[in-house]
Design an enzyme around this catalytic site. Structure first.
Site, PDB file in Angstrom:
ATOM      1  N   CYS A  68       0.821  -1.213   0.000  1.00 29.96           N
ATOM      2  CA  CYS A  68       0.000   0.000   0.000  1.00 29.96           C
ATOM      3  C   CYS A  68       0.857   1.266   0.000  1.00 29.96           C
ATOM      4  O   CYS A  68       1.687   1.464   0.886  1.00 29.96           O
ATOM      5  CB  CYS A  68      -0.933   0.003   1.209  1.00 29.96           C
ATOM      6  N   ARG A  71      -0.063   4.604   3.065  1.00 34.44           N
ATOM      7  CA  ARG A  71       0.026   4.325   4.497  1.00 34.44           C
ATOM      8  C   ARG A  71       0.270   5.537   5.384  1.00 34.44           C
ATOM      9  O   ARG A  71       0.227   5.420   6.611  1.00 34.44           O
ATOM     10  CB  ARG A  71       1.122   3.273   4.744  1.00 34.44           C
ATOM     11  N   TRP A 239      -9.103   5.597  -0.205  1.00 37.17           N
ATOM     12  CA  TRP A 239      -9.661   6.189  -1.422  1.00 37.17           C
ATOM     13  C   TRP A 239      -8.788   5.773  -2.593  1.00 37.17           C
ATOM     14  O   TRP A 239      -7.680   5.252  -2.424  1.00 37.17           O
ATOM     15  CB  TRP A 239      -9.756   7.713  -1.320  1.00 37.17           C
ATOM     16  N   GLU A 244      -5.242   3.173 -10.276  1.00 37.65           N
ATOM     17  CA  GLU A 244      -5.964   1.929 -10.009  1.00 37.65           C
ATOM     18  C   GLU A 244      -7.135   1.777 -10.969  1.00 37.65           C
ATOM     19  O   GLU A 244      -7.479   0.668 -11.388  1.00 37.65           O
ATOM     20  CB  GLU A 244      -6.476   1.917  -8.566  1.00 37.65           C
TER      21      GLU A 244
END
Length: 363
Positions: A68, A71, A239, A244
């Protein structure tokens, strides 16, 4: 997953030491809690987290998520404790609450809803969906309609009596399974789902593609492990980063595969790779996603800003004397990665706990 009480006890102690230190508890409070947990495990082979432990454990799990890039905001996670939900209908109502709270009229709030821990096949909870909100996929004689990644799950929904409209953007229902009972299907209300029409700030032709995407990515098929306790149903969200959607969901050849269509409306020469038509189409598709979400007032971050935020996260971790872990192959964005600081770094991909883990699909 922990397989014996000795291992469970050790993992519990390891977690409690980290959590109680970060929560600024005294050594006396820590020792008292460790003894309490040891007694619980000795009596039942199990122990129960306090809400404070559950909340902080979920936050640490986000902080430890090597894949991720977002973070930096780990400590802003809102945790809903739904461990008492026993029936499918109760679970569904909690998931509706999660969607509503996280969506927040477009001002997305990082959220996790944690259901009862997994204590075996006859005492567990699973959400079959990969994400709480996702589009169906259909194999037809005229080709694939919708999201190819959802074809198998869509079939499972149809087996349970669901029937979609057959469009490219049919919102899938939820499948919830409690213990060893048969799974149950629940449809989401369309008005409860925030969707964003994808348009381009300069190219009107984008409207002709009739693209849209949902506003909140809520992962629902991973398990959360805290101190040796496994929560097999713990949907969570942040979000979107625009890539993505614009570089993966809509662009991948095995997903919506829109780059050829985008290239067509841009009048790009596609007969040779040397024109870099895919690259040009990819950038404009991501421009469209960012423009559309921002125009609609829905939280989103571009990959350059996300990379800068991750650099700040790295600095914060050093200041806190924590060793940073990360999966470089996931942290670099899929568009222009060499323009970000992350591309030029290396990371230790060691898996720390608490954390979120993939688990075997229930179907």
């Amino acid at each position: 997953m922990v397989t014996n009480t000795k291992q469970l006890e050790q993992e519990a102690i390891d977690f409690l030491k980290i959590a109680y230190h970060e929560l600024e508890k005294t050594n006396a409070e820590l020792e008292m809690r460790i003894q309490d947990v040891k007694v619980q495990i000795a009596k039942t082979g199990y122990y129960e987290h306090t809400f404070e432990e559950l909340e902080h454990g979920a936050k640490i799990a986000w902080r430890n998520s090597n894949k991720c890039i977002g973070r930096l905001f780990w400590n802003s996670l809102t945790v809903f404790d739904e461990r008492k939900a026993k029936k499918e209908e109760e679970v569904f109502k909690s998931l509706q609450q999660h969607i509503s709270f996280a969506t927040n009229s477009g001002k997305i709030r990082p959220t996790i809803t944690i259901f009862k821990p997994n204590r075996g096949k006859t005492d567990c909870l699973r959400i079959w969906n990969h994400q709480l909100i996702r589009y169906a996929g259909y194999e037809t004689e005229h080709g694939i309609i919708g999201d190819p990644a959802s074809i198998e799950f869509t079939r499972e929904c149809e087996k349970l009596g669901w029937s979609g409209e057959g469009t490219d953007f049919d919102i899938l229902p939820l499948i919830i399974q409690c213990d060893d009972r048969n799974p149950k299907l629940y449809s989401l209300e369309h008005e409860d789902i925030l969707e964003v029409p994808i348009t381009h700030p300069e190219r009107e032709e984008f409207k002709d593609l009739q693209i849209k995407w949902y506003g909140v990515p809520i992962i629902s098929d991973m398990m959360l492990e805290i101190g040796g306790i496994v929560y097999s149903a713990a949907p969570f969200n942040g979000w979107y980063m625009e890539t993505e959607i614009g570089a993966r969901n809509l662009a991948d050849s095995f997903r919506y595969n829109l780059l050829p269509k985008v290239a067509s409306i841009m009048n790009l020469a596609t007969k040779t790779h040397a024109t870099l038509w895919k690259d040009r189409a990819l950038v404009e598709l991501n421009v469209a996603v960012l423009h559309s979400f921002k125009t609609a007032g829905v939280s989103i971050v571009d990959h350059h800003t996300a990379a800068q935020q991750f650099k700040l996260f790295e600095q914060n971790e050093r200041t806190s004397c924590r060793k940073l872990t990360g999966d470089w192959t996931w942290l670099i964005p899929p568009v222009s990665p060499a323009t970000t600081d992350i591309f030029h770094q290396s990371y230790d991909n060691k898996v720390e706990k608490p954390n979120y883990f993939y688990q075997q699909r229930p179907y």
